[in-house]
Design a protein around this motif. Structure first.
Motif, mmCIF file in Angstrom:
data_model
loop_
_atom_site.group_PDB
_atom_site.id
_atom_site.type_symbol
_atom_site.label_atom_id
_atom_site.label_comp_id
_atom_site.label_asym_id
_atom_site.label_seq_id
_atom_site.Cartn_x
_atom_site.Cartn_y
_atom_site.Cartn_z
ATOM 1 N N ILE A 160 -82.574 -64.328 -23.414
ATOM 2 C CA ILE A 160 -81.361 -63.498 -23.546
ATOM 3 C C ILE A 160 -80.619 -63.949 -24.796
ATOM 4 C CG2 ILE A 160 -79.075 -63.056 -22.557
ATOM 5 C CD1 ILE A 160 -80.342 -63.096 -19.808
ATOM 6 N N GLU A 161 -80.527 -65.267 -24.971
ATOM 7 C CA GLU A 161 -79.807 -65.782 -26.142
ATOM 8 C C GLU A 161 -80.499 -65.346 -27.426
ATOM 9 O OE1 GLU A 161 -78.527 -69.784 -23.757
ATOM 10 O OE2 GLU A 161 -78.303 -69.781 -25.936
ATOM 11 N N ARG A 162 -81.827 -65.421 -27.400
ATOM 12 C CA ARG A 162 -82.580 -65.029 -28.602
ATOM 13 C C ARG A 162 -82.428 -63.533 -28.882
ATOM 14 N NH1 ARG A 162 -88.949 -66.112 -29.594
ATOM 15 N NH2 ARG A 162 -89.018 -64.944 -31.540
ATOM 16 N N LEU A 163 -82.498 -62.739 -27.834
ATOM 17 C CA LEU A 163 -82.335 -61.288 -27.991
ATOM 18 C C LEU A 163 -80.976 -60.983 -28.626
ATOM 19 C CD1 LEU A 163 -83.822 -58.565 -27.085
ATOM 20 C CD2 LEU A 163 -82.139 -58.520 -25.237
ATOM 21 N N GLY A 164 -79.960 -61.700 -28.177
ATOM 22 C CA GLY A 164 -78.612 -61.509 -28.706
ATOM 23 C C GLY A 164 -78.533 -61.840 -30.190
ATOM 24 N N ARG A 165 -79.295 -62.854 -30.595
ATOM 25 C CA ARG A 165 -79.286 -63.230 -32.025
ATOM 26 C C ARG A 165 -80.065 -62.218 -32.859
ATOM 27 N NH1 ARG A 165 -80.341 -68.410 -30.023
ATOM 28 N NH2 ARG A 165 -82.534 -68.259 -30.529
ATOM 29 N N GLU A 166 -81.119 -61.656 -32.292
ATOM 30 C CA GLU A 166 -82.077 -60.908 -33.108
ATOM 31 C C GLU A 166 -81.947 -59.390 -33.053
ATOM 32 O OE1 GLU A 166 -85.974 -62.493 -32.222
ATOM 33 O OE2 GLU A 166 -85.403 -64.487 -32.907
ATOM 34 N N THR A 167 -81.153 -58.856 -32.122
ATOM 35 C CA THR A 167 -80.975 -57.388 -32.092
ATOM 36 C C THR A 167 -79.530 -57.026 -31.753
ATOM 37 O OG1 THR A 167 -81.334 -57.107 -29.732
ATOM 38 C CG2 THR A 167 -83.279 -56.946 -31.119
ATOM 39 N N LYS A 168 -79.265 -55.733 -31.819
ATOM 40 C CA LYS A 168 -77.928 -55.242 -31.442
ATOM 41 C C LYS A 168 -78.012 -54.327 -30.231
ATOM 42 C CE LYS A 168 -75.549 -55.181 -35.907
ATOM 43 N NZ LYS A 168 -76.574 -55.566 -36.878
ATOM 44 N N ILE B 293 -89.633 -57.160 -29.136
ATOM 45 C CA ILE B 293 -88.673 -57.173 -30.256
ATOM 46 C C ILE B 293 -89.196 -56.284 -31.398
ATOM 47 C CG2 ILE B 293 -89.493 -59.253 -31.500
ATOM 48 C CD1 ILE B 293 -85.879 -58.839 -30.807
ATOM 49 N N LYS B 294 -90.512 -56.267 -31.576
ATOM 50 C CA LYS B 294 -91.074 -55.353 -32.589
ATOM 51 C C LYS B 294 -90.760 -53.913 -32.194
ATOM 52 C CE LYS B 294 -95.253 -57.970 -33.668
ATOM 53 N NZ LYS B 294 -96.711 -57.928 -33.510
ATOM 54 N N PHE B 295 -90.965 -53.619 -30.914
ATOM 55 C CA PHE B 295 -90.702 -52.253 -30.437
ATOM 56 C C PHE B 295 -89.230 -51.891 -30.628
ATOM 57 C CE2 PHE B 295 -89.172 -49.493 -27.003
ATOM 58 C CZ PHE B 295 -89.821 -48.327 -27.387
ATOM 59 N N LEU B 296 -88.342 -52.821 -30.277
ATOM 60 C CA LEU B 296 -86.903 -52.524 -30.388
ATOM 61 C C LEU B 296 -86.530 -52.237 -31.839
ATOM 62 C CD1 LEU B 296 -85.455 -55.233 -27.967
ATOM 63 C CD2 LEU B 296 -85.625 -52.767 -27.554
ATOM 64 N N ASN B 297 -87.080 -53.045 -32.745
ATOM 65 C CA ASN B 297 -86.755 -52.827 -34.161
ATOM 66 C C ASN B 297 -87.230 -51.462 -34.644
ATOM 67 O OD1 ASN B 297 -85.348 -55.167 -34.543
ATOM 68 N ND2 ASN B 297 -87.185 -56.371 -35.020
ATOM 69 N N GLU C 256 -91.343 -57.436 -17.028
ATOM 70 C CA GLU C 256 -90.165 -58.160 -17.486
ATOM 71 C C GLU C 256 -90.230 -58.221 -19.023
ATOM 72 O OE1 GLU C 256 -87.183 -59.503 -16.554
ATOM 73 O OE2 GLU C 256 -87.186 -59.959 -18.685
ATOM 74 N N PRO C 257 -89.388 -57.422 -19.682
ATOM 75 C CA PRO C 257 -89.493 -57.329 -21.151
ATOM 76 C C PRO C 257 -89.359 -58.673 -21.860
ATOM 77 C CG PRO C 257 -87.644 -56.002 -20.308
ATOM 78 C CD PRO C 257 -88.359 -56.545 -19.129
ATOM 79 N N LEU C 258 -88.531 -59.551 -21.332
ATOM 80 C CA LEU C 258 -88.305 -60.807 -22.064
ATOM 81 C C LEU C 258 -89.451 -61.809 -21.869
ATOM 82 C CD1 LEU C 258 -84.435 -61.295 -21.838
ATOM 83 C CD2 LEU C 258 -85.811 -59.963 -23.447
ATOM 84 N N LEU C 259 -90.420 -61.465 -21.039
ATOM 85 C CA LEU C 259 -91.639 -62.290 -20.977
ATOM 86 C C LEU C 259 -92.720 -61.727 -21.902
ATOM 87 C CD1 LEU C 259 -92.039 -63.224 -17.186
ATOM 88 C CD2 LEU C 259 -91.092 -64.601 -19.047
ATOM 89 N N ASN C 260 -92.394 -60.646 -22.570
ATOM 90 C CA ASN C 260 -93.309 -60.075 -23.583
ATOM 91 C C ASN C 260 -92.498 -59.939 -24.872
ATOM 92 O OD1 ASN C 260 -95.362 -58.726 -24.930
ATOM 93 N ND2 ASN C 260 -95.035 -56.768 -23.875
ATOM 94 N N TYR C 261 -91.807 -61.033 -25.190
ATOM 95 C CA TYR C 261 -90.740 -60.955 -26.186
ATOM 96 C C TYR C 261 -91.222 -60.476 -27.563
ATOM 97 C CZ TYR C 261 -86.510 -61.944 -28.693
ATOM 98 O OH TYR C 261 -85.380 -61.790 -29.453
ATOM 99 N N GLU C 262 -92.345 -61.041 -28.037
ATOM 100 C CA GLU C 262 -92.747 -60.746 -29.428
ATOM 101 C C GLU C 262 -93.017 -59.249 -29.617
ATOM 102 O OE1 GLU C 262 -92.313 -62.980 -31.593
ATOM 103 O OE2 GLU C 262 -92.134 -64.678 -30.215
ATOM 104 N N GLU C 263 -93.728 -58.658 -28.670
ATOM 105 C CA GLU C 263 -94.028 -57.227 -28.800
ATOM 106 C C GLU C 263 -92.777 -56.390 -28.547
ATOM 107 O OE1 GLU C 263 -97.333 -55.773 -29.676
ATOM 108 O OE2 GLU C 263 -97.207 -57.834 -30.374
ATOM 109 N N LEU D 276 -97.206 -53.254 -28.744
ATOM 110 C CA LEU D 276 -96.208 -52.398 -29.392
ATOM 111 C C LEU D 276 -96.596 -50.915 -29.286
ATOM 112 C CD1 LEU D 276 -94.007 -51.612 -31.422
ATOM 113 C CD2 LEU D 276 -95.464 -52.501 -33.254
ATOM 114 N N SER D 277 -97.849 -50.611 -29.617
ATOM 115 C CA SER D 277 -98.290 -49.208 -29.604
ATOM 116 C C SER D 277 -98.163 -48.596 -28.215
ATOM 117 C CB SER D 277 -99.750 -49.109 -30.068
ATOM 118 O OG SER D 277 -100.570 -49.901 -29.231
ATOM 119 N N GLU D 278 -98.391 -49.409 -27.190
ATOM 120 C CA GLU D 278 -98.352 -48.876 -25.822
ATOM 121 C C GLU D 278 -96.914 -48.596 -25.371
ATOM 122 O OE1 GLU D 278 -102.438 -50.884 -24.111
ATOM 123 O OE2 GLU D 278 -100.666 -52.135 -24.321
ATOM 124 N N MET D 279 -95.965 -49.306 -25.970
ATOM 125 C CA MET D 279 -94.559 -48.979 -25.672
ATOM 126 C C MET D 279 -94.149 -47.742 -26.474
ATOM 127 S SD MET D 279 -92.760 -52.682 -25.156
ATOM 128 C CE MET D 279 -93.868 -53.755 -26.048
#
Ligand code: SAH
Ligand code: SF4
Length: 366
Positions: free
Chosen positions: A224-232, A194-198, A185-192, A155-158
């Motif tokens: 992609i489906e998870r990203l759609g559920r968890e962010t805007k 999504i924290k960054f996006l939030n 590929e951002p969706l292969l580093n999903y946990e970090e 997260l910090s590096e992003m």
């Protein structure tokens, strides 16, 4: 043995060594989400609401030390100092293009290198951010893919890519948009990610409106489906082909998530307030640039609210592909326009500084 050796050094070496260990053991506060800062506060009976103050100092104001957090008590600041560090991004090189694009090469603590690119356009200033060191997906047209995968970014590096880029701008220039379209590929580093996006879209965080943040993926369909559920945030998909046969050849991920699965996931992606998915299509001569390809694309994307970016292939030294002639690109675009798609030809920015993903790092590594 090592300790023996250390004890025989001049008297200042041991404390210096210990201090180094101490610094390394401290956690970077930029790796903590708001919730995690709250949990840390609660763990020693501090009020959890102070987390928002700390969070805002770190991500919104971008302070470099805890002493600057003047609305916190001295005791709390001391406690923070004992527990956390605040990273400072290290810019190793900057390349500036004639068209105003700036590419920053950042050195990470473990001496890995990542890139981020500032792209000025008429009404916006976009920062293109990396999500991994290298990329495991090995797309044939991509320099990052060719250089292999090293590790996920934290997260910090992003976040530090945003601070580094903002730091090279004059005071009256602000980054307006973020795209996760750099290395990896951002969706292969999903946990970090999504924290960054939030944090990117939190008003007391980096403070971007969700419609100004875009994640680009090569097509990791379940995520992609998870990203759609968890962010805007907005979604961009690197499509690059209209048949599985061609896409398998260009992008190995297609063998795992072929077009039908990928596009099903896209159809389910919530279109928030009239927003569209962007499909990126790199045009490569005699590979995916025929009129037949354009017609297939028309069929493939039917029913998906989208816009299409046609990107003429940006060559690099070991690449096997060529950019099609202008006329071919225009003919391809016309087929899509005639079928009422919104289609933009996106000239690659910063061509004189090898601004495409992975190319500056590639140069550094020879
Ligand atoms: N891995 C994600 C995130 C960005 S990859 C993805 O594939 O979408 C980097 C971006 O640069 C992608 O949009 C990719 O299509 C584009 N790109 C990579 N190599 C390129 C090249 N040689 N010419 C033009 N665009 C390229
Ligand atoms: Fe990875 Fe994206 Fe490059 Fe493919 S295009 S190798 S997914 S960074």
């Amino acid at each position: 043995m090592f300790l023996d050796l250390l004890l025989r050094q001049p008297c200042y070496v041991l404390p210096a060594f210990l201090y180094l260990c101490y610094l390394l053991a401290m956690q970077n506060i930029k790796d903590f989400t708001l919730k995690e800062i709250e949990q840390w506060l609660v763990s020693f009976e501090e009020k959890s609401y102070k987390a928002l103050q700390i969070f805002a100092w770190v991500f919104n104001r971008g302070v470099g030390s805890f002493d600057e957090m003047t609305d916190l008590s001295k005791e709390l600041r001391e406690k923070l100092k004992e527990t956390f560090s605040i990273s400072k991004p290290k810019i190793f090189a900057i390349e500036k293009s004639k068209d105003g694009t700036k590419k920053l090469l950042l050195e990470l603590e473990d001496k890995n290198y990542i890139e981020c690119v500032l792209i000025p356009e008429e009404d916006r200033l976009t920062l293109c951010i990396s999500s991994q060191v290298g990329c495991p997906l090995d797309c044939g047209f991509c320099m990052t893919g060719k250089s292999g995968f090293v590790r996920n970014l934290k997260l910090s590096e992003m976040a530090d890519q945003v601070f580094a880029a903002q730091g090279v701008l004059s005071d009256n220039h602000k980054i307006t948009n973020l795209v996760l379209m750099g290395m990896g590929e951002p969706l292969l580093n999903y946990e970090e990610v999504i924290k960054f996006l939030n944090i990117a879209i939190h008003q007391k965080g980096l403070g971007f409106a969700p419609r100004r943040v875009t994640v680009s993926t090569s097509g990791v369909a379940p995520m992609i489906e998870r990203l759609g559920r968890e962010t805007k945030v907005n979604l961009a998909v690197s499509l690059n082909a209209a048949t599985d046969e061609i896409r398998n050849r260009l992008m190995p991920i297609n063998k795992k998530y072929p077009l039908q699965i990928l596009l099903d996931a896209c159809r389910k992606y919530p279109a928030v307030r009239n927003r569209h998915i962007t499909f990126e299509y790199i045009m490569m001569q005699d590979v995916n640039d025929s009129i037949k390809d354009a017609e297939r694309l028309v069929e493939l994307l039917k029913g998906i609210r989208c816009k299409i970016n046609l990107i003429p292939f940006n060559p690099f030294p070991i690449s096997e592909f060529k950019r099609p002639p202008e006329k071919t690109i225009l003919n391809f675009q016309k087929v899509l326009l005639d079928n009422n798609y919104v289609v933009i030809i996106r000239a690659s920015k910063g061509q004189d500084i090898s601004a495409e993903c992975g190319q500056l790092r590639g140069k550094l590594q020879g």
